[in-house]
Design an enzyme around this catalytic site. Structure first.
Site, PDB file in Angstrom:
ATOM      1  N   ASP A 147      -4.772  -8.138  -0.353  1.00  0.00           N
ATOM      2  CA  ASP A 147      -5.845  -8.831  -1.063  1.00  0.00           C
ATOM      3  C   ASP A 147      -5.234  -9.677  -2.167  1.00  0.00           C
ATOM      4  O   ASP A 147      -4.219  -9.289  -2.766  1.00  0.00           O
ATOM      5  CB  ASP A 147      -6.827  -7.827  -1.673  1.00  0.00           C
ATOM      6  CG  ASP A 147      -7.681  -7.117  -0.629  1.00  0.00           C
ATOM      7  OD1 ASP A 147      -7.836  -7.677   0.475  1.00  0.00           O
ATOM      8  OD2 ASP A 147      -8.185  -6.020  -0.920  1.00  0.00           O
ATOM      9  N   ASP A 161     -12.303 -10.672   4.379  1.00  0.00           N
ATOM     10  CA  ASP A 161     -13.516 -10.158   3.750  1.00  0.00           C
ATOM     11  C   ASP A 161     -14.573 -11.251   3.636  1.00  0.00           C
ATOM     12  O   ASP A 161     -15.770 -11.003   3.836  1.00  0.00           O
ATOM     13  CB  ASP A 161     -13.197  -9.611   2.358  1.00  0.00           C
ATOM     14  CG  ASP A 161     -12.223  -8.448   2.391  1.00  0.00           C
ATOM     15  OD1 ASP A 161     -12.168  -7.750   3.415  1.00  0.00           O
ATOM     16  OD2 ASP A 161     -11.514  -8.240   1.382  1.00  0.00           O
TER      17      ASP A 161
END
Length: 202
Positions: A147, A161
């Site tokens: 991330d 995401d």
């Protein structure tokens, strides 16, 4: 032959058309192509940006992109989207695999561009994070997801995401509008059923 059928009282339309001529039977090649293109695009961008983040942000220092509103900050997430379920990695992996399989099975009925796009984004995003689960340490479905996108008061996330959340929003819109997987709206389906019933009664 048509004259004989007419004289016998037979319906020419019922003899030459299926019971539900307006109801699609299976997925069209075009809509499967939309699904595949959306999945490949989401997956490709996700993996490319993760590779960039691992290289450019390896020093651990955040990079401000739009002031303090958007920053690049590299993290390794053992949980689901937005760092949820960090203690249930293998369970989250199993759910993601099941979702991808379910979507691909359901896609056999696709005749809606909207649903094809939503399914493609789900598959691309889910497979993007699954790639991390299986091929990044510690691997075996327990790997950490990369991330690097950070907004104020929001868990750090990635492109996969974004794809999954965009797909979820699209599913809500399509459901609210009553659009089925076959591209037919609920009200049109009901009208078609009523017409078929009236024709049978006649």
């Amino acid at each position: 032959m048509p004259v004989m059928q007419a004289e016998a009282g037979a319906s020419l339309s019922s003899a030459t058309t299926p019971d539900h001529p307006r109801t699609p039977r299976g997925a069209s090649t075009r809509h499967l192509a939309v699904l595949g293109l959306a999945a490949a695009t989401a997956y490709g961008i996700d993996q490319a940006t993760k590779a960039w983040a691992l290289d450019a942000l390896a020093d651990g220092h955040p990079r401000e992109v739009i002031g303090s509103f958007l920053r690049f900050q590299l993290t390794h997430n053992p949980g689901a989207a937005f760092s949820l379920g960090t203690n249930s990695t293998i369970f989250i992996t199993a759910i993601a695999v099941a979702v991808v399989i379910a979507v691909l099975v359901t896609a056999r009925k696709l005749r809606s561009t909207g649903w094809a796009l939503a399914f493609g984004l789900i598959v691309g995003g889910a497979v993007g994070n699954l790639t991390d689960r299986f091929f990044r340490p510690p691997g075996g479905g327990k790997g950490y997801v990369v991330d690097f996108l950070q907004l104020p008061n929001w868990p750090i996330f990635n492109v996969a995401d974004i794809a999954i959340c965009t797909a979820a929003a699209l599913v809500v819109v399509l459901t609210f509008r009553g659009v089925g997987l076959d591209g037919i709206r609920d009200r049109d389906r009901e009208r078609e059923t009523e017409n078929d019933g009236n024709e049978d009664a006649a």
